[in-house]
Design a protein around this motif. Structure first.
Motif, short mmCIF file in Angstrom:
data_model
loop_
_atom_site.label_atom_id
_atom_site.label_comp_id
_atom_site.label_asym_id
_atom_site.label_seq_id
_atom_site.Cartn_x
_atom_site.Cartn_y
_atom_site.Cartn_z
N VAL A 205 0.83 -1.20 0.00
CA VAL A 205 0.00 0.00 0.00
C VAL A 205 0.87 1.25 0.00
O VAL A 205 0.59 2.23 -0.70
N ARG A 206 1.96 1.24 0.76
CA ARG A 206 2.84 2.40 0.79
C ARG A 206 3.56 2.59 -0.55
O ARG A 206 3.77 3.72 -0.99
N VAL A 207 3.92 1.47 -1.20
CA VAL A 207 4.52 1.57 -2.53
C VAL A 207 3.53 2.21 -3.49
O VAL A 207 3.89 3.08 -4.29
N ARG A 208 2.27 1.80 -3.38
CA ARG A 208 1.23 2.31 -4.28
C ARG A 208 0.94 3.79 -4.01
O ARG A 208 0.81 4.58 -4.96
N GLN A 209 0.85 4.14 -2.75
CA GLN A 209 0.41 5.49 -2.40
C GLN A 209 1.55 6.50 -2.29
O GLN A 209 1.33 7.70 -2.45
N GLU A 210 2.78 6.02 -2.01
CA GLU A 210 3.89 6.94 -1.76
C GLU A 210 5.03 6.79 -2.76
O GLU A 210 5.48 7.78 -3.34
N VAL A 211 5.52 5.55 -2.95
CA VAL A 211 6.73 5.35 -3.75
C VAL A 211 6.47 5.62 -5.24
O VAL A 211 7.22 6.38 -5.87
N LEU A 212 5.44 5.01 -5.81
CA LEU A 212 5.19 5.21 -7.23
C LEU A 212 4.87 6.67 -7.57
O LEU A 212 5.41 7.21 -8.56
N PRO A 213 4.03 7.35 -6.79
CA PRO A 213 3.81 8.78 -7.09
C PRO A 213 5.10 9.59 -7.03
O PRO A 213 5.29 10.50 -7.84
N LEU A 214 5.99 9.25 -6.08
CA LEU A 214 7.26 9.98 -5.99
C LEU A 214 8.12 9.70 -7.21
O LEU A 214 8.74 10.62 -7.78
N LEU A 215 8.19 8.44 -7.65
CA LEU A 215 8.97 8.11 -8.84
C LEU A 215 8.41 8.81 -10.07
O LEU A 215 9.17 9.30 -10.91
N ASN A 216 7.09 8.87 -10.17
CA ASN A 216 6.48 9.59 -11.30
C ASN A 216 6.89 11.06 -11.29
O ASN A 216 7.18 11.66 -12.33
N ASP A 217 6.92 11.64 -10.09
CA ASP A 217 7.27 13.05 -9.95
C ASP A 217 8.73 13.28 -10.34
O ASP A 217 9.05 14.22 -11.07
N VAL A 218 9.62 12.41 -9.84
CA VAL A 218 11.05 12.56 -10.14
C VAL A 218 11.31 12.34 -11.63
O VAL A 218 12.07 13.08 -12.26
#
Length: 306
Positions: A184-197
């Motif tokens: 859930v944290r990968v879905r809600q936090e990690v992937l959005p951050l990678l998309n942003d970077v």
């Protein structure tokens, strides 16, 4: 329920990866948007579908959730079978997700289609990298036996839109929003951050990587199949890459890793025993590997054993 009811379904089918020849198809249907979309699209693709719903007994009234799946299956003209497992005693277990997965596949047919999407694949790649599973973590579609994943070319937004178009109300699993689960944290936090970077959607990139690595892994596995992983001599004389693959397959077949590809560190511990650097080594989850007369064996150990 026909494609005429949802023209959007016709476009989705062009991106699905169903078996080439329609026939009988077992589908695992939890009642969420992804699995309901799987059910609908499988029927539209011309398969004779049986929908299997598994109640894990984790929520009050969860047994009634089978009714939604049964209703949709009936509208589609699919067969329906309700199954159940009892995980209520593990509700507070930090490894609940893995236990639920193991129990679910323990009662489902051996050959079953699941509603995993491209988003699920991307999350699994990142989770496996954090697990330390190396090359195999980049190819999560390999090694799933006869599980079929027709929707890996679709996104969660696609399955949600299809359900909305058809007027379906998918079930919402609270586990999918609980941040105590790493996925859930990968879905809600990690992937959005990678998309942003990256300034782009990285999910298609991770899916393409998974597909490419899967082809490479298939070739390596074929070559490694000629190696006896219980033979210290064969492991020592093989290339490091193929020895690792042989050991990896052995560990998976032995149940080491709780459904995850074994971390590279664990595989290297086995190779250290084969190379004679140590006569035995602890692995993970109460497992140990030992060498005797140039043969390796995997042993189950517990608090009452040494």
């Amino acid at each position: 329920m026909s494609i005429g009811d949802a023209p959007y379904a016709a476009e989705l089918l062009t991106r699905c990866r169903f078996p080439i020849e329609p026939g009988e198809l077992n589908c695992a249907v939890s009642g969420g948007a992804d699995s309901l979309a799987l059910l609908v699209l499988a029927v539209q693709a011309g398969f004779s579908v049986t929908a299997f719903h598994v109640d894990h007994g984790l929520r009050p009234g969860s047994a009634s959730e089978a009714g939604l799946v049964a209703s949709v299956a009936s509208r589609c003209g699919a067969k329906f079978i309700a199954l159940s497992v009892d995980l209520s005693g593990y509700a507070g277990d930090g490894n609940l997700e893995a236990r639920a997965r193991e129990a679910r596949y323990g009662v489902l047919p051996e050959e079953v289609a699941t509603g995993h999407t491209a988003d699920d694949v991307a999350e699994t790649v990142l989770l496996n990298l954090m697990w330390g599973s190396g090359l195999d973590g980049l190819a999560p579609l390999v090694g799933a036996g006869v599980r079929i994943r027709p929707l890996v070319g679709l996104r969660r937004a696609d399955t949600t839109r299809l359900c909305q178009t058809l007027g379906l109300q998918p079930l919402q699993d609270p586990m999918n929003e609980n941040p105590r689960f790493r996925r859930v944290r990968v879905r809600q936090e990690v992937l959005p951050l990678l998309n942003d970077v990256a300034e782009r959607d990285v999910v298609p990139l991770l899916l393409r990587l998974a597909d490419t690595v899967a082809d490479d892994v298939a070739v390596l596995d074929e070559l490694a199949s000629a190696i006896d992983p219980t033979s210290a001599i064969e492991l020592r004389t093989a290339s490091r890459a193929l020895a690792r693959r042989a050991v990896r397959g052995w560990l998976v077949a032995s149940g080491v890793g709780d459904g995850h590809p074994p971390p590279l560190a664990v595989i290297d511990r086995v190779l250290a025993v084969a190379l004679g650097e140590t006569p035995r080594a602890d692995l993970i989850e109460g497992w140990r590997v030992a060498r005797r007369f140039q043969r390796l064996r995997i042993e189950r150990i517990g608090p009452d054993r040494t």
